[in-house]
Design a protein around this motif. Structure first.
Motif, PDB file in Angstrom:
ATOM      1  N   UNK A   1       9.486  -4.639   3.751  1.00  0.00           N
ATOM      2  CA  UNK A   1       9.617  -3.799   2.562  1.00  0.00           C
ATOM      3  C   UNK A   1       8.289  -3.068   2.419  1.00  0.00           C
ATOM      4  N   UNK A   2       8.275  -1.799   2.748  1.00  0.00           N
ATOM      5  CA  UNK A   2       7.069  -0.978   2.623  1.00  0.00           C
ATOM      6  C   UNK A   2       7.189  -0.231   1.290  1.00  0.00           C
ATOM      7  N   UNK A   3       6.366  -0.621   0.325  1.00  0.00           N
ATOM      8  CA  UNK A   3       6.520  -0.071  -1.031  1.00  0.00           C
ATOM      9  C   UNK A   3       6.414   1.440  -1.075  1.00  0.00           C
ATOM     10  N   UNK A   4       5.790   2.068  -0.076  1.00  0.00           N
ATOM     11  CA  UNK A   4       5.718   3.531  -0.103  1.00  0.00           C
ATOM     12  C   UNK A   4       7.077   4.179   0.138  1.00  0.00           C
ATOM     13  N   UNK A   5       8.035   3.379   0.631  1.00  0.00           N
ATOM     14  CA  UNK A   5       9.389   3.889   0.873  1.00  0.00           C
ATOM     15  C   UNK A   5      10.314   3.715  -0.329  1.00  0.00           C
TER      16      UNK A   5
ATOM     17  N   UNK B   1       0.840  -1.195   0.000  1.00  0.00           N
ATOM     18  CA  UNK B   1       0.000   0.000   0.000  1.00  0.00           C
ATOM     19  C   UNK B   1       0.871   1.239   0.000  1.00  0.00           C
ATOM     20  N   UNK B   2       0.519   2.203  -0.826  1.00  0.00           N
ATOM     21  CA  UNK B   2       1.301   3.435  -0.908  1.00  0.00           C
ATOM     22  C   UNK B   2       0.776   4.543  -0.002  1.00  0.00           C
ATOM     23  N   UNK B   3      -0.368   4.323   0.636  1.00  0.00           N
ATOM     24  CA  UNK B   3      -0.921   5.310   1.555  1.00  0.00           C
ATOM     25  C   UNK B   3      -1.308   4.634   2.865  1.00  0.00           C
ATOM     26  N   UNK B   4      -1.398   5.422   3.900  1.00  0.00           N
ATOM     27  CA  UNK B   4      -1.803   4.887   5.192  1.00  0.00           C
ATOM     28  C   UNK B   4      -0.737   4.013   5.825  1.00  0.00           C
ATOM     29  N   UNK B   5      -1.103   3.431   6.983  1.00  0.00           N
ATOM     30  CA  UNK B   5      -0.129   2.660   7.750  1.00  0.00           C
ATOM     31  C   UNK B   5      -0.662   1.303   8.210  1.00  0.00           C
TER      32      UNK B   5
END
Length: 178
Positions: free
Chosen positions: A38-42, A9-13
């Motif tokens: 691996x958080x894709x928003x990073x 997810x690119x938004x939220x947590x």
């Protein structure tokens, strides 16, 4: 053993929080494993356009390499418009067809409504099966109400399912790799 969790997810947590909770449950069950989120928003993952992986940016190559090198992978996705995220699908499109072959994978999904509880089963699981991954039979679905206002999971049933998923992934991995 290296267990990598991917938050698609690119938004939220909430999705990242759920993936992280499974990773920590796995490490609690087996302190010898190495975990990584691996958080894709990073990351700046480029859109797949059909060129060789070596021609994409460093973030794209690094994320693919981390997944390829992992012994087991947990995929998390928010549900948007009754589907997995485009960011997760795009990242999966970058993977070589052997990237998940014979690896244990798990699924976590988050959504605002219980109406989306089977999206991962119907959309993500077939993709993972295409890669010839061993998909854990336990998956975890979380609605927004399972979290408090600081994105901590407060639903005890969900926490139990998270622990069950983590243990199943470890058990499957150890059975397949004695």
């Amino acid at each position: 053993m290296k267990l990598v969790g991917v938050s698609g997810s690119l938004t939220g947590h909430k999705t990242a929080a759920a993936v992280k909770q499974v990773l920590h449950a796995a490490q609690k069950a087996d302190p010898s494993i190495d975990i990584e989120l691996i958080d894709l928003k990073d990351y700046d993952i480029e859109f797949v356009v059909g060129k060789p992986l070596a021609l994409y940016n460093e973030d794209t190559q690094n994320v693919v390499a981390k997944i390829v090198e992992a012994d087991a992978v947990l995929f998390g996705t928010a549900i948007y418009q009754a589907s997995i995220t485009g960011a997760l699908k795009n990242m999966l499109d970058h993977l070589p067809v052997t990237a998940l072959q014979s690896k244990v994978v798990g699924m976590v999904s988050t959504a605002g409504s219980k109406n989306h509880m089977l999206v991962a089963e119907y959309q993500l699981k077939p993709i993972l099966s295409f890669f010839r991954a061993y998909v854990a039979t336990t998956s975890v679905f979380l609605q927004s109400e399972c979290f408090n206002n600081t994105n901590e999971i407060t639903n005890l049933d969900v926490l139990l399912r998270i622990e069950t998923l983590a243990n199943e992934m470890l058990h499957l991995h150890h059975q397949l790799n004695p």
